[in-house]
Design an enzyme around this catalytic site. Structure first.
Site, PDB file in Angstrom:
ATOM      1  N   GLU A 143       0.823  -1.209   0.000  1.00 45.07           N
ATOM      2  CA  GLU A 143       0.000   0.000   0.000  1.00 45.07           C
ATOM      3  C   GLU A 143       0.859   1.262   0.000  1.00 45.07           C
ATOM      4  O   GLU A 143       1.645   1.470   0.927  1.00 45.07           O
ATOM      5  CB  GLU A 143      -0.893   0.017   1.246  1.00 45.07           C
ATOM      6  CG  GLU A 143      -1.705   1.298   1.384  1.00 45.07           C
ATOM      7  CD  GLU A 143      -2.310   1.479   2.770  1.00 45.07           C
ATOM      8  OE1 GLU A 143      -3.112   2.424   2.941  1.00 45.07           O
ATOM      9  OE2 GLU A 143      -1.966   0.706   3.689  1.00 45.07           O
ATOM     10  N   GLU A 253     -11.376   2.956   6.781  1.00 45.52           N
ATOM     11  CA  GLU A 253     -10.262   3.321   7.652  1.00 45.52           C
ATOM     12  C   GLU A 253     -10.280   4.834   7.856  1.00 45.52           C
ATOM     13  O   GLU A 253      -9.432   5.562   7.337  1.00 45.52           O
ATOM     14  CB  GLU A 253      -8.930   2.862   7.044  1.00 45.52           C
ATOM     15  CG  GLU A 253      -7.779   2.948   8.036  1.00 45.52           C
ATOM     16  CD  GLU A 253      -6.446   2.562   7.425  1.00 45.52           C
ATOM     17  OE1 GLU A 253      -5.659   1.889   8.110  1.00 45.52           O
ATOM     18  OE2 GLU A 253      -6.187   2.919   6.261  1.00 45.52           O
TER      19      GLU A 253
END
Length: 275
Positions: A143, A253
């Protein structure tokens, strides 16, 4: 319809961590994610997932010494043995909890580190991690994270606005690493919040790389609050990933602006937020 997973480090922090599984299920989530499960026995977490019929979408490899500012080990020369041990631990946890993916978190490379050494270490560690996880049927993901911001003041541990000095920062850099490793078990994990801060072109990037993306995450920009706050047109992006037939999880998130349930109005159309 997108499959939304509640990030239990960010959401429902009105209650202790182990109570957040029940809270997520009551809110209508069918999936969860969390970065660092290692302070609890894997069997205890697996039991909670089973009890509340939740699927675990994602965990991270161990991040090193968080209190000392470490945010992962994959790109840190000299820490290879520690990284490999962390991959084995993550694989054990992921297998016990039937978790679909593990993020091989790159880390913050000290400024004195030779860039070529960091790159070589990172690629070697990604190859190892993808192979180990692949043997257990677990996807490895990487990521890009924005390097412009830091921890959330007063936030819970493992919650950040970004990671200053993080090694992997842009989609194209991640794609080059995936191509260089050449393992079919190494996938792209894109956080739309970080993408907007570092590069923009959200719809185009997602469209061009949809077959490489294993996991997505969302939050509003600025502030990392609910996706209904800020400058990103999330309803458009949710429709887009549906049209592109994205089957992975979309991790929520974000840091709730207020109480978690009160901020879930954005998700009502997707059957979430109604106890």
């Amino acid at each position: 319809m997108p499959r939304f997973a509640a990030n239990l480090h960010y959401l429902f922090n009105e209650v202790p961590f182990l109570d957040r599984f029940a809270a997520a299920a009551r809110a209508g989530f069918r999936g969860v994610e969390f970065q660092v499960p290692y302070q609890w026995p894997a069997a205890e977490l697996a039991s909670l997932l089973s009890e509340y019929r939740l699927e675990l979408a994602l965990i991270d490899t161990p991040q090193g010494n968080w209190d000392a500012g470490e945010r992962g080990l994959a790109a840190l020369p000299g820490r290879e043995d520690e990284f490999r041990a962390g991959v084995e631990l993550a694989a054990d946890y992921a297998q016990a909890m039937q978790c679909g993916a593990v993020h091989l978190i790159a880390g913050i490379v000290p400024p004195e580190t030779d860039p070529e050494a960091a790159k070589a270490t990172y690629l070697k560690n990604l190859a190892h991690g993808a192979q180990v996880l692949g043997k257990r049927g677990i996807a490895a993901v990487i990521e890009p994270i924005n390097p412009l911001q830091g921890d959330i003041d007063g936030g819970e541990t493992y919650t950040t606005y970004g990671m200053r000095g993080f090694y992997l920062t842009r989609t194209e850099q991640a794609l080059r690493a995936i191509e260089a490793v050449g393992d079919h078990n190494l996938h792209l994990h894109l956080d739309v919040y970080h993408m907007q801060l570092t590069e923009g072109h959200l719809a185009d990037t997602i469209t061009r790389n949809i077959r490489r993306i294993k996991h997505l995450q969302i939050a509003g920009v600025p502030g990392r609050n609910e996706p209904s706050r800020g400058e990103i047109n999330y309803p458009y992006l949710f429709d887009l990933i549906d049209r592109l037939e994205f089957s992975g999880w979309v991790g929520c998130e974000y840091r709730p602006f207020g109480e978690t349930m009160a901020g879930l109005g954005w998700a009502a159309a997707y059957g979430i937020g109604r106890p």
